[in-house]
Design an enzyme around this catalytic site. Structure first.
Site, PDB file in Angstrom:
ATOM      1  N   LYS C  81      -0.713 -57.523   0.190  1.00 52.00           N
ATOM      2  CA  LYS C  81       0.942 -58.026   0.983  1.00 52.00           C
ATOM      3  C   LYS C  81       1.768 -57.904  -0.443  1.00 52.00           C
ATOM      4  CE  LYS C  81       3.754 -60.538   4.225  1.00 52.00           C
ATOM      5  NZ  LYS C  81       4.187 -61.827   4.980  1.00 52.00           N
ATOM      6  N   SER C 156       5.842 -61.215   9.639  1.00 56.46           N
ATOM      7  CA  SER C 156       5.289 -60.270   8.554  1.00 56.46           C
ATOM      8  C   SER C 156       4.602 -60.088   7.822  1.00 56.46           C
ATOM      9  CB  SER C 156       6.247 -61.215   7.290  1.00 56.46           C
ATOM     10  OG  SER C 156       5.934 -62.448   6.896  1.00 56.46           O
ATOM     11  N   SER C 180       3.618 -66.479   9.738  1.00 52.70           N
ATOM     12  CA  SER C 180       3.332 -64.177   9.454  1.00 52.70           C
ATOM     13  C   SER C 180       2.069 -63.702   8.768  1.00 52.70           C
ATOM     14  CB  SER C 180       4.244 -64.305   7.855  1.00 52.70           C
ATOM     15  OG  SER C 180       5.252 -64.181   8.491  1.00 52.70           O
TER      16      SER C 180
END
Lengths: 486, 95, 493
Positions: C81, C156, C180
């Site tokens: 990420k 997210s 997330s």
């Protein structure tokens, strides 16, 4: 102004920031060494890069706790770090990690000189925090001003020591600073170097009518980084506030910056409204829990403190308090003194010599006692000789000068430079005989009644002995020999 | 505790965030909605409750030893600096 | 061969590269080929450098040929990420304010992946600074749900979840603050784990909310998630909130089934807002647990209903402080201006997107003078109550079963205009974040329309193993984890 001043009582509290003598910064492993080229003692953490986390320096906690214990404060079993949020170019994270409502130490006190006596100044608290970097504001070209930022100092460990407003004059404030500095140097937690910024002071000043119990409005004077500034800035501000009140005005609560060039304290232009720092507990650090055992182990390592050393010297060496105060300026000086006193067996004389001659040389040349060329054993030997009457004060001073340049022992130097007077009767008689033999004419003249030639013979004898002949005893010997030989 | 444009401006100033006047109204509305929602927390009696200071309890970690750990990032960081003056970061003047 | 390679487990890939059965380069090529077919449409990556990926793979092969022993994830691509720092590589956090910033250091987890000989495989798209539940807040591009490209992958960590679901990479790392990792895992039909707070070092994770953030693995199976967790977890002296109690998961124990386990269900969490198909899936799994010899008991989480309010005071408050460093002084975007103040405001005004600004404003307000007690402090007290609820519930259970999301994946644009509506998505994921306990999202089923449904297990601190064990058992019963999104099965042209 004099009579007006006497009606008022100044009320002063000091906030002192001391840089701790750790090898590394408080939250990262960067070096704290002074004077490195800009931005060379930095890492992702103190640069405030994304993704970094603080790690608390064990020695910083150790030092801070030791200071707290030395001033008789309570060291908290649990204290909490907090973020103080504001924006400034030398504050890389946009917040300073400090301690807010749960500091490491609470209370404590420092005893200072007040007039002829002593007085206790209470402390509010001592807490740990990180220093900011340096913003340098040079003039730019083309009229555009810029600021340069060096983050070497960002993250250096500080303790903030806050006093109650127990001080009543610039002189008291200066003494407080000096003794606090001395204590920190004694504990070896701070190098006390104010020019390098190891010790900084903000003063909170207010005045009130004598006898009033309510406090007046206080102003804060920031960044006083020398004793002289502390004294002068506080005196200035006291006068200014009294002047204001006397003319019917009111003191505004504000923050001032001392300008040493102009000798005035001015409102800081950059401060608009009061800052809202939005303190909250630092989530990247756990609360700091210290056990009773650990705190006691720190207490055991506290060395003899200045006032304890002072009292002990007065007691053991029977020297006046004044002497003890001067001699305990640093622990090494006190150690030097004790060695000289022991070696010489002359505690008071040793004190005099150090306070006057040694310190005079040191003050002029800026030497520490460790750098001072006459080691305690040599000085001790010399002082012993003076005390036992072997050499006069005058000769001792000459010897002292020689010892500064020459590492030989006092005895050797005396011998080599002929410092000891010749007062041995036999030697003087031999000298007298020598002179008379060398100058038969003047000798005969004297014997014939010409008194004046005696001075000539004395002069010759002194010259021959390179000034070492004991003047009176020489004259006695000369007269005796002249009388004997016909 | 209602939020209005003045409040938004004040908070934006504290946070050094430029908020376009055109957007202000929108933020006022949105923040109002959120604050109304969180208002429900006021109904709880938390007078005897300690705030969470440690999420997962346990023995505290040892503190960091006071030993130098030099870092090698400085050149990479200065090279990416928005503005520099030699080895310094440079910013517009502080008013 | 690429078709089957990308469907293999990370465990099997790592083993075969480690033994020399296949080359890391072949593995990398297969996944790169797969990604080339879908990544643009899915918007999964912000950065992926094929050359360096293949070079790293070649290096692994070379070392194996030299006779060196390789790590457990040898040659296994792991997508990262884009809020985790990889040295020399951009780390944008989905924001313009870090558009050209390259991290000069590795996060702790990255160092651990290098040690495990994994292949660092690109930076995945995410909501800006991890703030969001749909990845629509990325300043660069939206990401799309591999099961239906008109829908969000969740957020997210949307990019990380989608890329694993589409088999562009077998493993990925995301970060979870209020859901997330778990929510996008549920939306994309993969396994997503939020470890116990402190189990994985946060050093190198760009902070959003410090007391909530955790890096978590995303994978297509429970065993693979465990493998990745083991590779990255454990205390780190650079993170004082990382915990020494963290223990590696025993993959063997994951095969033990659910017999004898006590599973708790909190009825408070099965209220009206829950989609009926998700509720039905939940009931199916509960019945299965009982049928397999676990016991299902009722527990109370009386304060869970305050979780969103609590979270949306604490997280923005911490974020407002964590994001103060993005000021244009030392790195990242700077908008030139005449004086410093203007420079700050213009830089942060332009560099931050709307959601980030909203949360900074909210957080600043919650901490400000006069409001701290009523907002931030009070929220931290309610958090204590929520933590206690979980502690109490875990006294008589081994794990809790609950939903992850109230709805199946929604359409792009559907919720992006109303912040509160978006926040309410987190109703099931936030409580475990506030409590700090481990929480796992696992593929439980599908809607009639073919969209993934995930369910959540929460557990005792440092007992990720029990959660993955339950998920593993379900995997063997249900085919939910074995179905692939159509986009993953498209053949090369």
């Amino acid at each position: 102004m004099e009579t007006a001043r006497e009606g008022y009582e100044p009320v002063i509290g000091l906030e002192v920031h001391a840089q701790l003598k750790t090898r590394t910064k408080i939250f990262c492993g960067c070096s704290t060494r002074f004077g490195a080229p800009p931005n060379t003692q930095v890492c992702p953490l103190c640069l405030g890069l994304p993704g970094v986390l603080p790690t608390l320096n064990a020695r910083a906690v150790d030092f801070a706790a030791m200071v707290g214990l030395a001033v008789g404060a309570q060291v908290a079993g649990r204290s909490v770090f907090a973020r103080k949020n504001y924006f400034y170019p030398d504050l890389p994270k946009g917040y300073q990690i400090t301690q807010y409502d749960r500091p490491l130490c609470v209370g404590g006190s420092l005893t200072i000189r007040s007039g002829a006596g002593w007085k206790t100044v209470r402390l509010v608290r001592i807490h740990l925090e990180e220093d900011a970097g340096k913003s340098l504001h040079p003039e730019g070209r083309e009229g555009v001003e810029t600021t340069r930022v060096d983050l070497n100092r960002a993250g250096v460990p500080l303790i903030e020591i806050v006093s109650e407003p127990d001080l009543r004059s610039g002189a008291e404030a200066t003494d407080y600073m000096a003794r606090l500095r001395q204590l920190l140097v004694y504990l070896d937690v701070c190098d006390g170097n104010m020019e390098e910024g190891s010790l900084r002071c903000d003063a909170n000043v207010s005045v009130r009518k004598k006898g009033a119990s309510q406090l007046g409005t206080k102003t804060e004077i920031k960044n006083l980084n020398s004793f002289r500034f502390v004294d002068r800035a506080i005196a200035f501000e006291i006068d200014r506030q009294i002047g204001l009140l006397e003319s019917g005005g009111r003191v505004a609560q504000e923050t001032l910056l001392w300008s040493s060039e102009r000798g005035v304290a001015e409102t800081m232009r950059s401060k608009e409204e009061a800052h809202d720092y939005r303190y909250f507990p630092e989530p990247d650090l756990l609360p700091l829990d210290l056990s009773r055992e650990w705190i006691e182990s720190v207490r055991e390592r506290i060395p003899e403190l200045p006032h304890q050393l002072r009292e002990r010297l007065v007691r053991e060496q029977k020297i006046p308090e004044y002497d003890a105060e001067v001699l305990t300026d640093t622990r090494s000086l006190a150690g030097y003194y004790e060695e000289v006193a022991a070696r010489s067996g002359q505690p008071k004389l040793a004190s005099n010599w150090i306070m006057t001659e040694v310190n005079a040389v040191r003050n002029k040349s800026g030497l520490t006692i460790e750098e001072f060329p006459i080691r305690a054993d040599r000085l001790g030997d010399m002082v012993r000789m003076v005390g036992e009457g072997k050499i006069s004060g005058k000769i001792a001073k000459q010897l002292f000068e020689l010892m500064l340049q020459d590492p030989a022992s006092p005895a050797e130097l005396i011998e080599r430079h002929g410092l000891l007077p010749i007062d041995d009767e036999a030697a003087l008689r031999a000298l007298a005989k020598e002179i008379i033999a060398a100058h038969p004419g003047p000798a005969a003249d004297f014997r014939a009644g010409k008194e004046k030639t005696f001075a000539f013979l004395v002069g010759q004898a002194m010259k021959q002995s390179r000034g070492r002949a004991h003047p009176e005893k020489l004259q006695q010997a000369l007269r005796a020999v002249l009388a004997e030989e016909r | 505790m209602p939020i209005d444009r003045g409040t938004v401006q004040k908070i934006a100033a504290l946070a050094r965030l430029r908020v376009d006047p055109a957007e202000e109204e929108r933020y006022v509305r949105e923040l109002q909605a959120i604050l109304s929602y969180v208002e429900q927390l006021q109904s709880l009696d938390v007078s005897k409750i300690e705030p969470t200071s440690t999420v997962i309890a346990g023995a505290p970690p040892p503190l960091r030893p006071d030993e130098e750990r030099p870092s090698d990032v400085r050149d990479e960081v200065l090279a990416q600096a928005p503005d520099r003056d030699g080895d310094y970061f440079r910013v517009p003047r502080v008013v | 061969m690429s078709g089957t390679t990308v469907q293999e487990s990370a465990e099997s890939l790592g083993r075969s590269v480690g033994s020399g059965e296949r080359s890391a380069v072949d593995v990398a090529r297969s996944f790169l080929a797969q990604a080339s077919r879908s990544a643009t449409r899915l918007g999964t990556y912000l950065y992926r450098d094929e050359e360096s990926i293949l070079a790293a793979a070649a290096e692994i092969d070379a070392r194996r040929k030299r006779g060196e022993a390789l790590g457990a994830l040898a040659g296994v691509p792991v997508a990262i990420k884009d809020n985790i720092c990889v040295r020399g590589v951009p780390v944008t956090c989905g924001s313009r304010i870090l558009e050209r910033f390259r991290a000069p250091y590795d996060a702790h987890v990255i160092g651990r992946l290098r040690t495990a000989d994994a292949i660092l495989y690109g930076k995945t798209n995410c909501d800006e600074f991890a703030m969001g539940s749909s990845t629509e807040n990325s300043a660069y591009q939206p990401s799309r749900n591999p099961w239906d490209l008109s829908r969000v992958p969740g957020g997210s960590s949307g990019g990380s979840a989608a890329t694993v679901a589409a088999r562009e990479a077998p493993l990925s790392l995301g970060s979870d603050t209020g859901g997330s990792v778990r929510q996008p895992a549920a939306f994309c039909g993969v396994v997503g784990l939020k470890p116990t707070y402190g189990a994985v070092s946060r050093y190198g994770l760009v902070a959003f909310a410090s007391s909530l953030d955790q890096i978590g693995p995303l994978a297509t199976s429970a065993r693979d998630a465990a493998l990745l967790f083991n590779a990255i977890s454990g205390p780190d002296e650079r993170d004082m909130t990382s915990r020494p109690e963290t223990r590696p998961i025993s993959l063997e124990n994951l095969e033990r089934g659910v017999r004898g386990l006590k599973i708790g269900i909190a009825r408070e969490l099965l209220g009206d807002g829950l989609d009926p198909e998700i509720r039905a899936c939940f009931e199916t799994v509960s019945k299965w647990l009982v049928a397999e010899g676990a016991s299902v008991v009722d527990v109370a989480l009386p304060h869970a209903r305050y979780a969103i309010a609590t979270y949306y005071l604490i997280a923005p408050a911490e974020a407002s402080s964590n994001l103060a460093r993005y000021d244009g002084v030392r790195y990242g975007l700077r908008v030139p201006a005449g004086d410093l103040r203007e420079m700050y405001e213009a830089t942060r005004g332009r560099g931050f997107g709307r959601e980030v600004k909203r949360r900074i404003l909210l957080g600043t307000y919650a901490l400000s003078a006069g409001y701290y007690d009523a907002y931030y402090l009070r929220a931290q007290k309610v958090r204590t109550l929520i933590r206690r609820d979980f502690e109490e519930a875990s006294r008589k259970t081994d794990a809790l079963l609950m939903p992850v999301t109230p709805t199946p994946p929604f359409a792009l644009g559907e919720k992006s205009e109303d912040p509160m509506a978006m926040y309410l998505n987190d109703i099931y994921s936030i409580p475990a974040s506030l409590a700090g306990v481990p929480a796992l999202s696992f593929p439980a089923g599908f809607t009639k329309g073919g969209l993934p449904i995930g369910l959540q297990l929460t557990g005792k601190p440092f007992d990720e193993e029990t959660l993955l064990r339950i998920a593993r058992a379900w995997e063997q019963k249900s085919d939910a984890a074995r179905r692939l999104p159509p986009i993953a099965m498209e053949k090369a042209a």
